[in-house]
Design an enzyme around this catalytic site. Structure first.
Site, PDB file in Angstrom:
ATOM      1  N   GLU A   1       1.247  -6.462   8.451  1.00  0.00           N
ATOM      2  CA  GLU A   1       1.351  -5.005   8.329  1.00  0.00           C
ATOM      3  C   GLU A   1       2.326  -4.587   7.234  1.00  0.00           C
ATOM      4  OE1 GLU A   1      -0.450  -2.329   9.800  1.00  0.00           O
ATOM      5  OE2 GLU A   1      -1.663  -4.133   9.912  1.00  0.00           O
TER       6      GLU A   1
ATOM      7  N   PRO B   1       0.818  -1.226   0.000  1.00  0.00           N
ATOM      8  CA  PRO B   1       0.000   0.000   0.000  1.00  0.00           C
ATOM      9  C   PRO B   1       0.847   1.270   0.000  1.00  0.00           C
ATOM     10  CG  PRO B   1      -0.241  -1.200   2.090  1.00  0.00           C
ATOM     11  CD  PRO B   1       0.590  -2.053   1.189  1.00  0.00           C
TER      12      PRO B   1
ATOM     13  N   ARG C   1      -2.319  -8.748 -21.061  1.00  0.00           N
ATOM     14  CA  ARG C   1      -3.033  -8.132 -22.187  1.00  0.00           C
ATOM     15  C   ARG C   1      -2.108  -7.351 -23.118  1.00  0.00           C
ATOM     16  NH1 ARG C   1      -8.403  -7.775 -21.946  1.00  0.00           N
ATOM     17  NH2 ARG C   1      -8.308  -5.869 -23.169  1.00  0.00           N
TER      18      ARG C   1
ATOM     19  N   ASP D   1      -6.597   0.569 -28.629  1.00  0.00           N
ATOM     20  CA  ASP D   1      -5.324   1.279 -28.567  1.00  0.00           C
ATOM     21  C   ASP D   1      -5.255   2.497 -29.481  1.00  0.00           C
ATOM     22  OD1 ASP D   1      -4.589  -0.537 -26.742  1.00  0.00           O
ATOM     23  OD2 ASP D   1      -3.222  -1.653 -28.035  1.00  0.00           O
TER      24      ASP D   1
HETATM   25  C1  9D3 Z   1      -4.588  -0.880   7.962  1.00  0.00           C
HETATM   26  C2  9D3 Z   1      -3.123  -1.124   8.073  1.00  0.00           C
HETATM   27  N1  9D3 Z   1      -2.388  -0.056   7.410  1.00  0.00           N
HETATM   28  C3  9D3 Z   1      -1.851   0.870   8.426  1.00  0.00           C
HETATM   29  C4  9D3 Z   1      -1.557   2.216   7.869  1.00  0.00           C
HETATM   30  C5  9D3 Z   1      -1.282  -0.553   6.582  1.00  0.00           C
HETATM   31  C6  9D3 Z   1      -1.584  -1.702   5.725  1.00  0.00           C
HETATM   32  C7  9D3 Z   1      -0.723  -2.779   5.720  1.00  0.00           C
HETATM   33  C8  9D3 Z   1      -0.960  -3.856   4.890  1.00  0.00           C
HETATM   34  C9  9D3 Z   1      -2.679  -1.720   4.871  1.00  0.00           C
HETATM   35  C10 9D3 Z   1      -2.916  -2.815   4.045  1.00  0.00           C
HETATM   36  C11 9D3 Z   1      -2.053  -3.886   4.053  1.00  0.00           C
HETATM   37  C12 9D3 Z   1      -2.276  -5.040   3.130  1.00  0.00           C
HETATM   38  N2  9D3 Z   1      -2.345  -4.555   1.727  1.00  0.00           N
HETATM   39  C13 9D3 Z   1      -1.451  -4.872   0.812  1.00  0.00           C
HETATM   40  O1  9D3 Z   1      -0.539  -5.621   1.074  1.00  0.00           O
HETATM   41  C14 9D3 Z   1      -1.540  -4.251  -0.489  1.00  0.00           C
HETATM   42  C15 9D3 Z   1      -2.467  -3.293  -1.030  1.00  0.00           C
HETATM   43  C16 9D3 Z   1      -3.610  -2.626  -0.459  1.00  0.00           C
HETATM   44  O2  9D3 Z   1      -4.023  -2.835   0.684  1.00  0.00           O
HETATM   45  N3  9D3 Z   1      -4.273  -1.729  -1.248  1.00  0.00           N
HETATM   46  C17 9D3 Z   1      -3.902  -1.451  -2.530  1.00  0.00           C
HETATM   47  N4  9D3 Z   1      -2.846  -2.035  -3.087  1.00  0.00           N
HETATM   48  C18 9D3 Z   1      -2.146  -2.941  -2.339  1.00  0.00           C
HETATM   49  S1  9D3 Z   1      -0.788  -3.765  -2.865  1.00  0.00           S
HETATM   50  C19 9D3 Z   1      -0.594  -4.568  -1.456  1.00  0.00           C
END
Ligand code: 9D3
Length: 237
Positions: free
Chosen positions: A115, A88, A153, A168
């Protein structure tokens, strides 16, 4: 193209990789996807892959050692030129990133859980960190699947010629126009006459205009690089 995916939950990916366009690309050998279970690279009796965060706080952090060992185990079949964390904290995926990555012969995707990663994995193991958007998921497996499908794709022979030419070169960068199929009238709702009268120049113009209308209404941020003709069509609306 070869993609290695490192995950604690390979089962999440197995089914979707077998189905539809993606399944066919893999079956035809246009794309190779290999799944590696990170837990196989934990060396202690309990096969530990996570640990408590230094400094305290909720949740667990993915340990470095199993991740590094799992990536290094791929060196015979993967150049390790691009090692991508799905996180994230990453750059938000878009079609420009997909296009860039699709030009790389092999990729490693690492799916986060808990996390997230120990920052040393982000620093020393990964070349890129990618998110698929601003919403909270439980891990990187579905994001990895999104990326693999988008990449597939772009590979020659995966998407039919008609579809790729239309998307495209003609509507590129805009939302698509409304679409209709039979019957001509459904519960009193008509399909546009222009689409049924066989005037292909009129159909092309109508579609371009409706694509522009939809884009201005829903995604005005995408309305860039308009031609004079596009501007005229928009002014008509
Ligand atoms: C709610 C916990 N968050 C604290 C700020 C951090 C967090 C850690 C791990 C939030 C989500 C995750 C798990 N998500 C992913 O590993 C993830 C993800 C996502 O949650 N949203 C969009 N793209 C991705 S890519 C990997």
């Amino acid at each position: 193209m070869r993609i290695d995916i490192l995950t604690l939950f390979p089962e999440i990916l197995e089914g979707p990789l077998r189905v539809s366009l993606l399944g066919k690309a893999i079956e035809q050998g246009i794309l190779t996807v290999a799944l590696t279970n990170i837990r196989d690279f934990a060396t202690d009796r309990h096969r530990t892959v996570d640990d408590e965060p230094y400094g305290g706080g909720a949740g667990m952090v993915m340990k470095c050692a199993p991740l590094f060992a799992a990536v290094e185990s791929l060196s015979d079949c993967n150049s390790l030129d691009r090692v991508i964390l799905l996180s994230p904290r990453g750059r938000r995926l878009d079609q420009a990133i997909v296009r860039d990555l699709a030009a790389t012969p092999d990729l490693v995707l690492i799916c986060g859980r808990y996390e997230g990663f120990d920052e040393r994995a982000a620093q020393a193991l990964a070349t890129d960190e990618i998110s698929i958007g601003d919403y909270v998921l439980s891990g990187g497996e579905l994001p990895a699947l999104v990326l693999v499908e988008a990449l597939s794709r772009m590979l020659p022979g995966v998407v039919g010629d008609f579809e790729s030419v239309e998307t495209d070169s003609f509507y590129d960068g805009l939302l698509g126009p409304p679409q209709y199929t039979r019957p001509p009238v459904f519960r009193g709702m008509e399909t546009p006459e222009v689409l049924r009268n066989g005037n292909h120049a009129a159909i092309r113009r109508w579609r371009r205009k409706e694509a522009l209308r939809a884009t201005r209404a829903r995604r005005p941020d995408l309305l860039v690089n308009l031609t004079k003709e596009d501007q005229r069509l928009l002014d008509e609306i």
